[in-house]
Motif scaffolding. Structure first.
Motif, PDB file in Angstrom:
ATOM      1  N   PRO A 130      42.078  41.576  35.942  1.00  0.00           N
ATOM      2  CA  PRO A 130      40.708  41.104  35.674  1.00  0.00           C
ATOM      3  C   PRO A 130      40.430  39.818  36.442  1.00  0.00           C
ATOM      4  CG  PRO A 130      41.877  41.576  33.621  1.00  0.00           C
ATOM      5  CD  PRO A 130      42.890  41.639  34.722  1.00  0.00           C
ATOM      6  N   ILE A 131      39.214  39.662  36.884  1.00  0.00           N
ATOM      7  CA  ILE A 131      38.875  38.506  37.713  1.00  0.00           C
ATOM      8  C   ILE A 131      39.085  37.202  36.967  1.00  0.00           C
ATOM      9  CG2 ILE A 131      36.431  38.589  37.090  1.00  0.00           C
ATOM     10  CD1 ILE A 131      35.782  37.723  39.920  1.00  0.00           C
ATOM     11  N   LYS A 132      38.879  37.218  35.632  1.00  0.00           N
ATOM     12  CA  LYS A 132      39.047  35.986  34.853  1.00  0.00           C
ATOM     13  C   LYS A 132      40.499  35.526  34.814  1.00  0.00           C
ATOM     14  CE  LYS A 132      39.345  38.495  30.445  1.00  0.00           C
ATOM     15  NZ  LYS A 132      40.722  38.116  30.115  1.00  0.00           N
ATOM     16  N   ASP A 133      41.448  36.432  35.146  1.00  0.00           N
ATOM     17  CA  ASP A 133      42.872  36.078  35.156  1.00  0.00           C
ATOM     18  C   ASP A 133      43.392  35.718  36.541  1.00  0.00           C
ATOM     19  OD1 ASP A 133      43.009  36.529  32.450  1.00  0.00           O
ATOM     20  OD2 ASP A 133      43.831  38.554  32.629  1.00  0.00           O
ATOM     21  N   SER A 134      42.509  35.713  37.543  1.00  0.00           N
ATOM     22  CA  SER A 134      42.973  35.563  38.930  1.00  0.00           C
ATOM     23  C   SER A 134      43.734  34.266  39.162  1.00  0.00           C
ATOM     24  CB  SER A 134      41.788  35.643  39.894  1.00  0.00           C
ATOM     25  OG  SER A 134      41.204  36.922  39.876  1.00  0.00           O
ATOM     26  N   ALA A 135      43.161  33.136  38.695  1.00  0.00           N
ATOM     27  CA  ALA A 135      43.831  31.856  38.939  1.00  0.00           C
ATOM     28  C   ALA A 135      45.200  31.821  38.267  1.00  0.00           C
ATOM     29  CB  ALA A 135      42.959  30.703  38.431  1.00  0.00           C
ATOM     30  N   LYS A 136      45.308  32.398  37.059  1.00  0.00           N
ATOM     31  CA  LYS A 136      46.588  32.447  36.358  1.00  0.00           C
ATOM     32  C   LYS A 136      47.583  33.315  37.116  1.00  0.00           C
ATOM     33  CE  LYS A 136      48.693  33.963  32.002  1.00  0.00           C
ATOM     34  NZ  LYS A 136      48.448  34.595  30.677  1.00  0.00           N
ATOM     35  N   VAL A 137      47.127  34.465  37.617  1.00  0.00           N
ATOM     36  CA  VAL A 137      48.019  35.365  38.354  1.00  0.00           C
ATOM     37  C   VAL A 137      48.498  34.706  39.643  1.00  0.00           C
ATOM     38  CG1 VAL A 137      48.166  37.563  39.595  1.00  0.00           C
ATOM     39  CG2 VAL A 137      47.041  37.462  37.356  1.00  0.00           C
ATOM     40  N   PHE A 138      47.596  34.043  40.363  1.00  0.00           N
ATOM     41  CA  PHE A 138      48.009  33.376  41.597  1.00  0.00           C
ATOM     42  C   PHE A 138      49.005  32.249  41.306  1.00  0.00           C
ATOM     43  CE2 PHE A 138      44.045  35.167  43.516  1.00  0.00           C
ATOM     44  CZ  PHE A 138      44.685  35.882  44.518  1.00  0.00           C
ATOM     45  N   ALA A 139      48.856  31.591  40.171  1.00  0.00           N
ATOM     46  CA  ALA A 139      49.831  30.562  39.787  1.00  0.00           C
ATOM     47  C   ALA A 139      51.197  31.184  39.508  1.00  0.00           C
ATOM     48  CB  ALA A 139      49.335  29.792  38.566  1.00  0.00           C
ATOM     49  N   LEU A 140      51.202  32.380  38.875  1.00  0.00           N
ATOM     50  CA  LEU A 140      52.468  33.070  38.623  1.00  0.00           C
ATOM     51  C   LEU A 140      53.098  33.538  39.934  1.00  0.00           C
ATOM     52  CD1 LEU A 140      51.480  35.154  35.469  1.00  0.00           C
ATOM     53  CD2 LEU A 140      53.091  33.247  35.555  1.00  0.00           C
ATOM     54  N   LEU A 141      52.278  34.004  40.872  1.00  0.00           N
ATOM     55  CA  LEU A 141      52.813  34.395  42.178  1.00  0.00           C
ATOM     56  C   LEU A 141      53.437  33.192  42.871  1.00  0.00           C
ATOM     57  CD1 LEU A 141      50.152  36.824  43.717  1.00  0.00           C
ATOM     58  CD2 LEU A 141      52.134  37.353  42.297  1.00  0.00           C
ATOM     59  N   MET A 142      52.800  32.039  42.708  1.00  0.00           N
ATOM     60  CA  MET A 142      53.358  30.834  43.319  1.00  0.00           C
ATOM     61  C   MET A 142      54.720  30.498  42.724  1.00  0.00           C
ATOM     62  SD  MET A 142      51.636  27.073  43.929  1.00  0.00           S
ATOM     63  CE  MET A 142      50.650  27.650  45.305  1.00  0.00           C
ATOM     64  N   VAL A 326      45.558  22.690  43.608  1.00  0.00           N
ATOM     65  CA  VAL A 326      44.473  23.087  44.502  1.00  0.00           C
ATOM     66  C   VAL A 326      44.569  24.555  44.894  1.00  0.00           C
ATOM     67  CG1 VAL A 326      43.426  22.720  46.780  1.00  0.00           C
ATOM     68  CG2 VAL A 326      44.170  20.758  45.411  1.00  0.00           C
ATOM     69  N   TYR A 327      45.772  24.994  45.312  1.00  0.00           N
ATOM     70  CA  TYR A 327      45.908  26.315  45.940  1.00  0.00           C
ATOM     71  C   TYR A 327      45.480  27.485  45.047  1.00  0.00           C
ATOM     72  CZ  TYR A 327      47.979  30.480  47.941  1.00  0.00           C
ATOM     73  OH  TYR A 327      48.172  31.752  48.417  1.00  0.00           O
ATOM     74  N   PRO A 328      46.031  27.646  43.825  1.00  0.00           N
ATOM     75  CA  PRO A 328      45.662  28.843  43.057  1.00  0.00           C
ATOM     76  C   PRO A 328      44.187  28.893  42.695  1.00  0.00           C
ATOM     77  CG  PRO A 328      47.004  27.360  41.734  1.00  0.00           C
ATOM     78  CD  PRO A 328      47.040  26.841  43.134  1.00  0.00           C
ATOM     79  N   ASN A 329      43.580  27.738  42.423  1.00  0.00           N
ATOM     80  CA  ASN A 329      42.169  27.722  42.065  1.00  0.00           C
ATOM     81  C   ASN A 329      41.274  27.995  43.268  1.00  0.00           C
ATOM     82  OD1 ASN A 329      42.204  26.939  39.139  1.00  0.00           O
ATOM     83  ND2 ASN A 329      43.370  25.236  39.959  1.00  0.00           N
ATOM     84  N   ALA A 330      41.619  27.423  44.422  1.00  0.00           N
ATOM     85  CA  ALA A 330      40.842  27.680  45.631  1.00  0.00           C
ATOM     86  C   ALA A 330      40.919  29.153  46.021  1.00  0.00           C
ATOM     87  CB  ALA A 330      41.340  26.801  46.779  1.00  0.00           C
ATOM     88  N   THR A 331      42.109  29.749  45.914  1.00  0.00           N
ATOM     89  CA  THR A 331      42.293  31.156  46.263  1.00  0.00           C
ATOM     90  C   THR A 331      41.475  32.060  45.339  1.00  0.00           C
ATOM     91  OG1 THR A 331      44.528  30.702  47.063  1.00  0.00           O
ATOM     92  CG2 THR A 331      43.985  32.989  46.580  1.00  0.00           C
ATOM     93  N   ALA A 332      41.577  31.824  44.033  1.00  0.00           N
ATOM     94  CA  ALA A 332      40.860  32.659  43.069  1.00  0.00           C
ATOM     95  C   ALA A 332      39.350  32.538  43.240  1.00  0.00           C
ATOM     96  CB  ALA A 332      41.260  32.266  41.650  1.00  0.00           C
ATOM     97  N   LEU A 333      38.844  31.329  43.442  1.00  0.00           N
ATOM     98  CA  LEU A 333      37.408  31.130  43.609  1.00  0.00           C
ATOM     99  C   LEU A 333      36.899  31.736  44.914  1.00  0.00           C
ATOM    100  CD1 LEU A 333      37.238  27.471  42.293  1.00  0.00           C
ATOM    101  CD2 LEU A 333      36.037  29.420  41.286  1.00  0.00           C
ATOM    102  N   SER A 334      37.759  31.774  45.954  1.00  0.00           N
ATOM    103  CA  SER A 334      37.351  32.337  47.243  1.00  0.00           C
ATOM    104  C   SER A 334      37.076  33.828  47.154  1.00  0.00           C
ATOM    105  CB  SER A 334      38.433  32.082  48.304  1.00  0.00           C
ATOM    106  OG  SER A 334      38.619  30.714  48.531  1.00  0.00           O
ATOM    107  N   ILE A 335      37.950  34.582  46.488  1.00  0.00           N
ATOM    108  CA  ILE A 335      37.818  36.047  46.482  1.00  0.00           C
ATOM    109  C   ILE A 335      37.049  36.562  45.275  1.00  0.00           C
ATOM    110  CG2 ILE A 335      39.968  36.303  47.777  1.00  0.00           C
ATOM    111  CD1 ILE A 335      41.241  37.330  45.170  1.00  0.00           C
ATOM    112  N   ALA A 336      36.663  35.678  44.351  1.00  0.00           N
ATOM    113  CA  ALA A 336      35.967  36.109  43.138  1.00  0.00           C
ATOM    114  C   ALA A 336      34.698  36.920  43.404  1.00  0.00           C
ATOM    115  CB  ALA A 336      35.653  34.896  42.262  1.00  0.00           C
ATOM    116  N   PRO A 337      33.889  36.622  44.418  1.00  0.00           N
ATOM    117  CA  PRO A 337      32.649  37.377  44.610  1.00  0.00           C
ATOM    118  C   PRO A 337      32.837  38.793  45.159  1.00  0.00           C
ATOM    119  CG  PRO A 337      32.499  35.178  45.591  1.00  0.00           C
ATOM    120  CD  PRO A 337      33.941  35.435  45.292  1.00  0.00           C
TER     121      PRO A 337
END
Length: 413
Positions: A130-142, A326-337
């Motif tokens: 889900p898009i609302k979990d993107s920043a959390k998922v990218f943080a886990l990938l990190m 910075v990284y996980p939030n910037a990544t999630a916000l970039s692809i959200a649309p």
């Protein structure tokens, strides 16, 4: 279409996607401890070996633009397999390199192969979760990716000391091979081929341009790329700074590099907790301000000659800690649309990250460094430019896609 994702499936996907994302960083970090040995064998200087890292960054940037449309057109897995084959063959080329020019060239090809995994992993996050979990998922990938700076330089240092730097690329080639087997047998396809996607140059360029025109994309993609390029400068310059200027050994350099990565790892995981109380847009603004202030302090302190080995390590730790937010939030916000063309969006975002990072690291590699001043000046400049981009770009976003307000369901094919 809605499907329930089991806990076991959730964590298996995180592990596989994290490993895919980590292939590129491992390819960067593992050979850093071997800079001096490679320079001796290829009859060049340690600083000039940094060009092979710059070519790797540039290859990832160019390759991601290639794989984006392919991932949307043919599904995620077939282009992924092709890229991993290229990566394995290029790793073999690195083993037999006898000149700097050849080594730089095959590192470029190796990067072209590895970025298939990088682009596919980002697109699959958009597909699976889900898009609302993107920043959390990218943080886990990190968290998975963070195994690279913790382990790779240290492993590379011991491998170089025991068997020679060529064995590093044997290990990397085997990593690519086993990752391909894992993806074949355990990674589900997340995007069915889209026959409406054209692979002709004009439609591809128009597709990338449509993504680039989205204000939320270019604001956060460029902000993240500029901030992330400070990490690239640090990675490419740190072997010279620590081993040539501060005279630490290859093994000790590996431990310093691993210790500094704890800042990046810890802050990226703390980011998941922080997201419970603050929006991604708020976190990235504060983190970038901190990164800018720390970067300027590092630059000024180095220029004035106030910083020794211990203080340099401490301030670099703070810089990387800010970047972890910075990284996980910037990544999630970039692809959200994006949903339909998430592959192209992920590719363009990655290309910007690696292209700007490659340019910054190339500039740092051109200096014959006798002090850490060139590295710190460029790192400070990237942070200042990133904060400037964020402040200007946010005024252009009229219809933001807010991660915490989105409510898509995870879909598993």
């Amino acid at each position: 279409m809605e499907a329930t994702m089991t806990t076991r499936r959730y964590w298996s996907l995180i592990l596989i996607l994290g490993t895919m994302t980590a292939l590129g960083p491992f390819s960067i970090d593992m050979y850093l401890s071997g800079y001096q040995a490679i320079a001796i064998d290829l009859h060049t200087t340690t600083a000039r070996i940094g060009l092979s890292l710059a070519s790797y960054f540039i290859g990832i940037s160019a390759g991601q633009l290639l794989y984006g449309p392919l991932l949307d057109r043919f599904g995620r897995k077939k282009p992924l397999y092709a890229g991993l084959v290229v990566y394995i063959l290029a790793s073999a080329g690195c083993i037999v390199a006898k000149s700097l020019d050849f080594f730089v060239a095959v590192r470029f090809i190796q990067a072209i192969g590895s970025c298939a995994a990088a682009v596919a992993s980002v697109a699959m996050v958009r597909d699976f979760f889900p898009i609302k979990d993107s920043a959390k998922v990218f943080a886990l990938l990190m968290l998975v990716v963070s195994a690279s700076p913790m382990l790779a330089p240290t492993i590379g240092g011991y491998i170089t000391a025991a068997w020679g730097w060529q064995i590093i690329f044997v290990v990397l080639g085997l990593m690519g091979f086993f990752l391909m087997l894992t993806c074949i047998f355990f990674l589900p396809e997340s995007h069915q081929p889209d026959t409406s996607m054209s692979l002709k140059p004009a439609p591809i360029i128009n597709g990338f341009w449509a993504v680039m025109r989205e204000p939320q994309f270019y604001t956060y993609a460029l902000t993240g790329a500029l901030a992330f390029s400070g990490l690239f400068v640090y990675v490419s310059s740190s072997p010279v700074v620590f081993m040539d200027i501060f005279h630490v050994s290859e093994k000790h350099f590996g431990w310093i590099f691993a210790g500094l990565s704890v800042g990046l790892i810890g802050s990226s995981q703390l980011n998941s907790l922080t997201l419970r109380y603050f929006r991604s847009e708020q976190i990235i603004r504060v983190a970038l301000l901190g990164q800018t202030l720390v970067g300027v302090a590092l630059c000024f302190g180095t220029y004035m000659g106030w910083l020794g080995l211990g203080s340099t390590i401490f301030i670099l730790f703070l810089f990387l800690s800010c970047l972890g937010f910075v990284y996980p939030n910037a990544t999630a916000l970039s692809i959200a649309p994006f949903k339909k063309n998430a592959g192209s969006a992920a590719a363009l975002m990655g290309a910007l990250q690696m292209g700007i990072g490659g340019l910054a690291s190339t500039i740092s590699s051109l200096f014959d460094m006798t002090t850490a001043v060139p590295m710190t000046v460029i790192m400070a400049a990237t942070a200042v430019l990133s904060l400037t981009m964020l402040l200007i770009g946010r005024t252009r976003i009229t219809n933001p896609v807010l991660l915490q307000e989105a409510g898509e369901a995870a879909v598993i094919h």
